[in-house]
Design a protein around this motif. Structure first.
Motif, PDB file in Angstrom:
ATOM      1  N   SER A   1       0.828  -1.210   0.000  1.00  0.00           N
ATOM      2  CA  SER A   1       0.000   0.000   0.000  1.00  0.00           C
ATOM      3  C   SER A   1       0.860   1.257   0.000  1.00  0.00           C
ATOM      4  O   SER A   1       1.974   1.280   0.522  1.00  0.00           O
ATOM      5  N   ILE A   2       0.268   2.325  -0.583  1.00  0.00           N
ATOM      6  CA  ILE A   2       1.008   3.576  -0.732  1.00  0.00           C
ATOM      7  C   ILE A   2       0.040   4.760  -0.713  1.00  0.00           C
ATOM      8  O   ILE A   2      -1.091   4.652  -1.178  1.00  0.00           O
ATOM      9  N   ALA A   3       0.482   5.854  -0.130  1.00  0.00           N
ATOM     10  CA  ALA A   3      -0.241   7.124  -0.178  1.00  0.00           C
ATOM     11  C   ALA A   3       0.798   8.228  -0.261  1.00  0.00           C
ATOM     12  O   ALA A   3       1.984   8.007  -0.004  1.00  0.00           O
ATOM     13  N   MET A   4       0.340   9.432  -0.614  1.00  0.00           N
ATOM     14  CA  MET A   4       1.303  10.511  -0.838  1.00  0.00           C
ATOM     15  C   MET A   4       0.840  11.828  -0.250  1.00  0.00           C
ATOM     16  O   MET A   4      -0.332  12.213  -0.376  1.00  0.00           O
ATOM     17  N   ASP A   5       1.774  12.534   0.373  1.00  0.00           N
ATOM     18  CA  ASP A   5       1.631  13.936   0.719  1.00  0.00           C
ATOM     19  C   ASP A   5       2.220  14.701  -0.463  1.00  0.00           C
ATOM     20  O   ASP A   5       3.443  14.818  -0.600  1.00  0.00           O
ATOM     21  N   ARG A   6       1.339  15.202  -1.334  1.00  0.00           N
ATOM     22  CA  ARG A   6       1.802  15.842  -2.556  1.00  0.00           C
ATOM     23  C   ARG A   6       2.535  17.156  -2.283  1.00  0.00           C
ATOM     24  O   ARG A   6       3.503  17.495  -2.966  1.00  0.00           O
ATOM     25  N   GLU A   7       2.072  17.901  -1.288  1.00  0.00           N
ATOM     26  CA  GLU A   7       2.685  19.204  -1.004  1.00  0.00           C
ATOM     27  C   GLU A   7       4.136  19.060  -0.576  1.00  0.00           C
ATOM     28  O   GLU A   7       5.015  19.809  -1.034  1.00  0.00           O
ATOM     29  N   HIS A   8       4.395  18.114   0.314  1.00  0.00           N
ATOM     30  CA  HIS A   8       5.739  17.961   0.863  1.00  0.00           C
ATOM     31  C   HIS A   8       6.539  16.851   0.196  1.00  0.00           C
ATOM     32  O   HIS A   8       7.651  16.542   0.639  1.00  0.00           O
ATOM     33  N   ARG A   9       5.951  16.212  -0.837  1.00  0.00           N
ATOM     34  CA  ARG A   9       6.657  15.199  -1.630  1.00  0.00           C
ATOM     35  C   ARG A   9       7.117  14.030  -0.759  1.00  0.00           C
ATOM     36  O   ARG A   9       8.270  13.627  -0.766  1.00  0.00           O
ATOM     37  N   ARG A  10       6.166  13.472  -0.031  1.00  0.00           N
ATOM     38  CA  ARG A  10       6.471  12.342   0.833  1.00  0.00           C
ATOM     39  C   ARG A  10       5.549  11.165   0.503  1.00  0.00           C
ATOM     40  O   ARG A  10       4.349  11.350   0.246  1.00  0.00           O
ATOM     41  N   LEU A  11       6.114   9.956   0.518  1.00  0.00           N
ATOM     42  CA  LEU A  11       5.367   8.729   0.278  1.00  0.00           C
ATOM     43  C   LEU A  11       5.264   7.942   1.575  1.00  0.00           C
ATOM     44  O   LEU A  11       6.239   7.848   2.335  1.00  0.00           O
TER      45      LEU A  11
ATOM     46  N   GLN B   1       6.270  -6.349   8.497  1.00  0.00           N
ATOM     47  CA  GLN B   1       5.048  -5.565   8.599  1.00  0.00           C
ATOM     48  C   GLN B   1       5.375  -4.185   9.164  1.00  0.00           C
ATOM     49  O   GLN B   1       5.283  -3.934  10.360  1.00  0.00           O
ATOM     50  N   LEU B   2       5.726  -3.275   8.236  1.00  0.00           N
ATOM     51  CA  LEU B   2       6.191  -1.959   8.649  1.00  0.00           C
ATOM     52  C   LEU B   2       5.641  -0.881   7.719  1.00  0.00           C
ATOM     53  O   LEU B   2       5.391  -1.128   6.533  1.00  0.00           O
ATOM     54  N   LEU B   3       5.486   0.323   8.271  1.00  0.00           N
ATOM     55  CA  LEU B   3       5.191   1.520   7.488  1.00  0.00           C
ATOM     56  C   LEU B   3       6.448   2.373   7.460  1.00  0.00           C
ATOM     57  O   LEU B   3       7.054   2.626   8.509  1.00  0.00           O
ATOM     58  N   VAL B   4       6.836   2.826   6.249  1.00  0.00           N
ATOM     59  CA  VAL B   4       8.005   3.691   6.130  1.00  0.00           C
ATOM     60  C   VAL B   4       7.609   4.997   5.450  1.00  0.00           C
ATOM     61  O   VAL B   4       6.647   5.059   4.682  1.00  0.00           O
ATOM     62  N   LEU B   5       8.393   6.032   5.739  1.00  0.00           N
ATOM     63  CA  LEU B   5       8.246   7.353   5.132  1.00  0.00           C
ATOM     64  C   LEU B   5       9.380   7.536   4.138  1.00  0.00           C
ATOM     65  O   LEU B   5      10.552   7.337   4.469  1.00  0.00           O
ATOM     66  N   MET B   6       9.035   7.906   2.876  1.00  0.00           N
ATOM     67  CA  MET B   6      10.040   8.018   1.815  1.00  0.00           C
ATOM     68  C   MET B   6       9.961   9.388   1.148  1.00  0.00           C
ATOM     69  O   MET B   6       8.875   9.910   0.900  1.00  0.00           O
ATOM     70  N   ASN B   7      11.117   9.940   0.826  1.00  0.00           N
ATOM     71  CA  ASN B   7      11.210  11.155   0.025  1.00  0.00           C
ATOM     72  C   ASN B   7      10.876  10.794  -1.428  1.00  0.00           C
ATOM     73  O   ASN B   7      11.522   9.931  -2.025  1.00  0.00           O
TER      74      ASN B   7
ATOM     75  N   ILE C   1      14.663   6.783   2.591  1.00  0.00           N
ATOM     76  CA  ILE C   1      13.801   6.444   3.727  1.00  0.00           C
ATOM     77  C   ILE C   1      14.124   7.399   4.872  1.00  0.00           C
ATOM     78  O   ILE C   1      15.293   7.578   5.241  1.00  0.00           O
ATOM     79  N   ILE C   2      13.073   7.995   5.438  1.00  0.00           N
ATOM     80  CA  ILE C   2      13.247   9.028   6.461  1.00  0.00           C
ATOM     81  C   ILE C   2      12.804   8.486   7.812  1.00  0.00           C
ATOM     82  O   ILE C   2      11.686   7.981   7.958  1.00  0.00           O
ATOM     83  N   GLY C   3      13.656   8.600   8.805  1.00  0.00           N
ATOM     84  CA  GLY C   3      13.294   8.206  10.165  1.00  0.00           C
ATOM     85  C   GLY C   3      13.153   6.705  10.331  1.00  0.00           C
ATOM     86  O   GLY C   3      13.567   5.910   9.479  1.00  0.00           O
TER      87      GLY C   3
ATOM     88  N   ASP D   1       9.399  15.401   7.773  1.00  0.00           N
ATOM     89  CA  ASP D   1      10.398  14.377   8.072  1.00  0.00           C
ATOM     90  C   ASP D   1      10.131  13.638   9.375  1.00  0.00           C
ATOM     91  O   ASP D   1      11.015  12.955   9.892  1.00  0.00           O
ATOM     92  N   LYS D   2       8.920  13.761   9.903  1.00  0.00           N
ATOM     93  CA  LYS D   2       8.656  13.096  11.180  1.00  0.00           C
ATOM     94  C   LYS D   2       7.210  12.625  11.268  1.00  0.00           C
ATOM     95  O   LYS D   2       6.286  13.422  11.105  1.00  0.00           O
ATOM     96  N   LEU D   3       7.052  11.333  11.527  1.00  0.00           N
ATOM     97  CA  LEU D   3       5.749  10.742  11.807  1.00  0.00           C
ATOM     98  C   LEU D   3       5.704  10.336  13.271  1.00  0.00           C
ATOM     99  O   LEU D   3       6.730   9.994  13.870  1.00  0.00           O
ATOM    100  N   SER D   4       4.502  10.317  13.828  1.00  0.00           N
ATOM    101  CA  SER D   4       4.314   9.781  15.168  1.00  0.00           C
ATOM    102  C   SER D   4       3.078   8.895  15.171  1.00  0.00           C
ATOM    103  O   SER D   4       2.102   9.169  14.461  1.00  0.00           O
TER     104      SER D   4
END
Length: 335
Positions: A218-228, A236-242, A248-250, A289-292
């Protein structure tokens, strides 16, 4: 941060105990079950559920349901109609300027075209077997159908209802996302990577590993900040990508089994991943650059696909709710 509600769309079958439930909002609990909408079995029997498509302009929900697509009023929950004559459909892509929709049917190997006003099918375009994820890219004004087993993508001109090209992807594609500017991102679950496709030149611009996640689905995008936001099944993990360089961020976040959909709500900054084990994992984008982690919401077994209502910020998931197994009898174990 803002809190939202969860709508569980329960799709019924002949084996199902169908019911409607409404639960009140508890501020301390964040997301909660708002209502449950039961439906009947798909034409021809059998239950298969895949992508949910939310039409924000028309306030409609398209539920992929095996041999049909159910079309539901987003505000009342009433059934507006069924798009039938399908074999094993997966997703719906809408072309607002033409009033047409395209349904990916994996068993037919087609993109089935329907009129969004009448909900009648009006044509087909050949894709390939296992036609799965589908999206409309507004930048190129093309439909992209991702074919799982052939490891390919069928590109369609929706105005002419013709195939523009078939792209070899080098792996098995899953959910895709478009940035609205001409780049499409798709997970290759067997290669543990995400690819970036230029929707105008139809070239693969980049391939990026998703480690430490694996088997990305699965994938979704923050279009404004260019994050996937990419979620995998093994691990079984969720990652944040530029989205510009694939970095991979964080740190990754653990999620449940059989993840199948991600959504991002730009107004609330919330990210959600739905899993087949019956959980939705909610995160907040504190900064680009930060998820919680915010909370884990219990839904129902099998509720792995999901959509966001951008007006109400509700989440919608669907599943079948089967009868419990019969009680054990002397000398026998329940099946």
């Amino acid at each position: 941060m803002k809190r939202s509600r969860l709508v569980l769309v329960a799709v019924g079958s002949c084996f199902l105990l169908a019911a409607a439930y409404v639960f009140g909002f508890q501020p301390a609990g964040g997301y909660h079950l708002l209502k449950k909408i039961p439906f009947g079995a798909a034409e021809g029997g059998g239950e298969y559920f895949d992508y949910i498509t939310f039409d924000a302009a028309a306030r409609r929900v398209y539920l992929s349901h095996g041999t049909e697509v159910k079309v539901v009023d987003a505000d009342s929950g009433s059934l507006l109609g069924n798009i039938t004559g399908l074999k094993r459909d997966h997703g719906v892509a809408l072309v607002p300027e033409s009033g047409r929709g395209f349904i990916s049917d994996g068993d037919l190997g087609q993109a089935v075209i329907f009129d969004t006003n009448t909900l009648k099918t009006v044509g087909q375009v050949k894709a390939d077997r296992d036609a799965d994820s589908i999206l409309y890219d507004p930048a190129s004004k093309r439909i992209f159908v991702f074919n799982g087993e052939p490891n390919s993508c069928t590109v369609i001109d929706p105005a002419k209802a013709t195939v523009v090209a078939t792209l070899p992807l080098g792996g098995a594609p899953e959910q895709a996302a478009a940035d609205g500017k001409g780049m499409i991102y798709d997970n290759l679950e067997d290669k543990n990577e995400v690819i970036a496709i230029d929707s105008r030149t139809l070239k693969i611009a980049a391939r990026w590993p998703v480690a430490p996640a694996g088997q990305p689905v699965s994938i979704a995008m923050d279009r404004e900040h260019r994050r996937l936001f990419i979620a995998g099944r093994n691990p079984q993990l969720l990652v944040l990508m530029n989205a510009d360089n694939g970095k991979i961020i964080g740190q990754p976040f653990p999620i449940g089994a059989r993840v199948d959909a991600n959504v991002y709500d730009p107004e609330t900054g919330l990210v959600a991943s739905s899993t087949g084990e019956g959980t939705i994992h909610i995160f907040h984008e504190d900064s680009p650059d930060k998820l919680s982690a915010v909370e884990t919401v219990t839904t129902e077994f099998g509720a792995k696909t999901m959509a966001l209502d951008p007006k109400t910020h509700n989440l919608l998931v669907d599943t079948a709710e089967f009868d419990p197994p019969p009680p054990a009898t002397a000398g026998k174990r329940p099946p």
